[in-house]
Design an enzyme around this catalytic site. Sequence first.
Site, PDB file in Angstrom:
ATOM      1  N   GLY A  52      17.003 -27.172 -23.987  1.00  0.00           N
ATOM      2  CA  GLY A  52      18.125 -26.823 -23.120  1.00  0.00           C
ATOM      3  C   GLY A  52      19.089 -27.357 -24.485  1.00  0.00           C
ATOM      4  O   GLY A  52      20.303 -27.830 -23.683  1.00  0.00           O
ATOM      5  N   ALA A  53      18.935 -27.356 -25.752  1.00  0.00           N
ATOM      6  CA  ALA A  53      20.221 -27.845 -26.355  1.00  0.00           C
ATOM      7  C   ALA A  53      20.947 -26.435 -26.905  1.00  0.00           C
ATOM      8  O   ALA A  53      22.177 -26.963 -27.290  1.00  0.00           O
ATOM      9  CB  ALA A  53      19.159 -28.377 -27.686  1.00  0.00           C
ATOM     10  N   ASN A  54      20.128 -25.705 -26.990  1.00  0.00           N
ATOM     11  CA  ASN A  54      21.182 -24.616 -27.407  1.00  0.00           C
ATOM     12  C   ASN A  54      23.281 -24.197 -26.910  1.00  0.00           C
ATOM     13  O   ASN A  54      24.086 -23.574 -27.283  1.00  0.00           O
ATOM     14  CB  ASN A  54      20.959 -23.364 -27.589  1.00  0.00           C
ATOM     15  CG  ASN A  54      20.724 -23.050 -26.069  1.00  0.00           C
ATOM     16  OD1 ASN A  54      19.701 -23.393 -25.238  1.00  0.00           O
ATOM     17  ND2 ASN A  54      20.855 -21.488 -25.506  1.00  0.00           N
ATOM     18  N   GLY A  59      25.649 -26.218 -23.562  1.00  0.00           N
ATOM     19  CA  GLY A  59      26.107 -27.035 -22.763  1.00  0.00           C
ATOM     20  C   GLY A  59      25.667 -29.100 -22.460  1.00  0.00           C
ATOM     21  O   GLY A  59      26.182 -29.315 -24.240  1.00  0.00           O
ATOM     22  N   ILE A  60      25.356 -29.545 -22.566  1.00  0.00           N
ATOM     23  CA  ILE A  60      25.517 -30.992 -21.870  1.00  0.00           C
ATOM     24  C   ILE A  60      24.831 -30.605 -23.115  1.00  0.00           C
ATOM     25  O   ILE A  60      24.450 -31.773 -24.275  1.00  0.00           O
ATOM     26  CB  ILE A  60      25.604 -31.365 -20.928  1.00  0.00           C
ATOM     27  CG1 ILE A  60      26.758 -31.477 -19.595  1.00  0.00           C
ATOM     28  CG2 ILE A  60      24.528 -32.741 -20.563  1.00  0.00           C
ATOM     29  CD1 ILE A  60      25.968 -31.147 -18.111  1.00  0.00           C
ATOM     30  N   GLY A  61      23.352 -30.220 -23.325  1.00  0.00           N
ATOM     31  CA  GLY A  61      22.623 -30.026 -24.285  1.00  0.00           C
ATOM     32  C   GLY A  61      22.901 -30.084 -25.201  1.00  0.00           C
ATOM     33  O   GLY A  61      22.557 -30.669 -26.214  1.00  0.00           O
ATOM     34  N   SER A  99      20.679 -35.536 -10.818  1.00  0.00           N
ATOM     35  CA  SER A  99      21.907 -35.388 -10.536  1.00  0.00           C
ATOM     36  C   SER A  99      22.225 -36.622  -9.214  1.00  0.00           C
ATOM     37  O   SER A  99      21.002 -36.693  -8.270  1.00  0.00           O
ATOM     38  CB  SER A  99      22.371 -34.000  -9.814  1.00  0.00           C
ATOM     39  OG  SER A  99      22.719 -33.780  -9.063  1.00  0.00           O
ATOM     40  N   TYR A 119      17.750 -26.880  -5.044  1.00  0.00           N
ATOM     41  CA  TYR A 119      17.986 -27.890  -6.093  1.00  0.00           C
ATOM     42  C   TYR A 119      17.648 -29.310  -6.548  1.00  0.00           C
ATOM     43  O   TYR A 119      17.171 -30.287  -6.849  1.00  0.00           O
ATOM     44  CB  TYR A 119      19.210 -27.285  -6.121  1.00  0.00           C
ATOM     45  CG  TYR A 119      19.805 -28.308  -7.914  1.00  0.00           C
ATOM     46  CD1 TYR A 119      19.930 -27.766  -9.195  1.00  0.00           C
ATOM     47  CD2 TYR A 119      20.780 -29.392  -7.341  1.00  0.00           C
ATOM     48  CE1 TYR A 119      20.188 -28.361 -10.619  1.00  0.00           C
ATOM     49  CE2 TYR A 119      22.057 -29.279  -8.613  1.00  0.00           C
ATOM     50  CZ  TYR A 119      20.744 -29.781 -10.014  1.00  0.00           C
ATOM     51  OH  TYR A 119      22.257 -30.143 -11.115  1.00  0.00           O
TER      52      TYR A 119
END
Length: 414
Positions: free
Chosen positions: A127-129, A131-133, A256, A288
């Site tokens: 998920g690096a594209n 936000g945090i990633g 989380s 979640y």
Amino acid sequence: MVGILNDSDSEDELPPGWEERASLDGNVYYVNHFTKCTQWTHPQTGRKKIVEGELPAGWERCVSSEGQVLFVDHTNRTTTYTDPRLAFATEYRESSQPVRQRFDGTSTALSVLYGRDLRNKVALVTGANTGIGFEAARSLALHGCTVVFACRDLEKAKAAVKKVQQERENVTCDILHLDLCSLHSVQAAAAKFKQKYRTLNILILNAGVFAVPYTLTQDGYEMQFQVNHLSQFYLTLLLEHPLRSCQSSRVVILSSESHRFSLISSVEDLHPLTLSPPAYKYWAMGAYNDSKLCNILFAQELARRWPSVSVFSCHPGNMVSSGLPRHYWVYRLLFAIVRPFTKSLQQAASTPVFCATAAELEGATGIYFNNCFRCEVSNVALDAQLASRLWEVSQEMILNVVKRDKLWYDLALT
């Protein structure tokens, strides 16, 4: 296991008139410009420090004709008496004295990495594209690390890599297609990675979805459970060889604080029909919370099974402004309201980057971090029996898909 002291970084501030320097052998000393005296111990804490490792890329240590030690930054064409490694000096570990915490909730990923040289290291961030990633991957790449952007949307991944490349020349970024809604995609991504890379120093399991409407993945499992836990569990197992081939490798799993509100409390709750419930039993927020508990249970069990790999789980921040709440307007509104009071994406990326790179965590494993600080998890998350059972059930659920689609998988691998 390395311990972290329960104190803030404020006492580390030097009094007026004091300056911190490093000797040729890396020992930190303190200069009092008022009294013209020096000492080896910090004037506030009374502790000793040392700087270790090579100088950052582009820096050179020189000795002037007068015998003074100078540090030349060839990139910015500046010269200073201050050793750039002082930014991440660590304290001596004498007897049982633990290493002291240097960063907190206001730190950014770039400040955690200040002065670090990560050349010759390979990291994979899911998920690096965005936000945090993205901020974690960007920060690592800007410090010399070869970073693999493992993403579902290749166009967005290319745009993210281009953004990093525009910021600094000669960064090394790669793109790997990874759709966590498909175990076949996970298998194909791992195989492609291993074809190109023999080792993996850092694996950051960042990708996740939050409170989505009830949706089944291609494999027939509830989306939050598969994306947040099952697929990334499978990816880690498939990358065992490159991870364990490194002398020192780390796995960082983003969890989380909401893991504390999971309804999972016993081994009976860890069943395919409870982890991936039918629509009439589905509660988005509950699913979640359960998936975030699974993240920590997975980290605990992985740390036990792979002692040569350092494994950490962490909480990046509360309601950080990202694309996470995009599936429901109520959550989007709530996240927008609290945005001025929460971390920036760079601050949220600091804890996973700290876990992935901090020198003082060398040899540590199975620790949960919040604000770059070791924290206790819920009692349920510490249950070794639960962690072992989750591992077994996760393997069973993956195997069921592989057996069901065995011919398809076999064809894909030939």
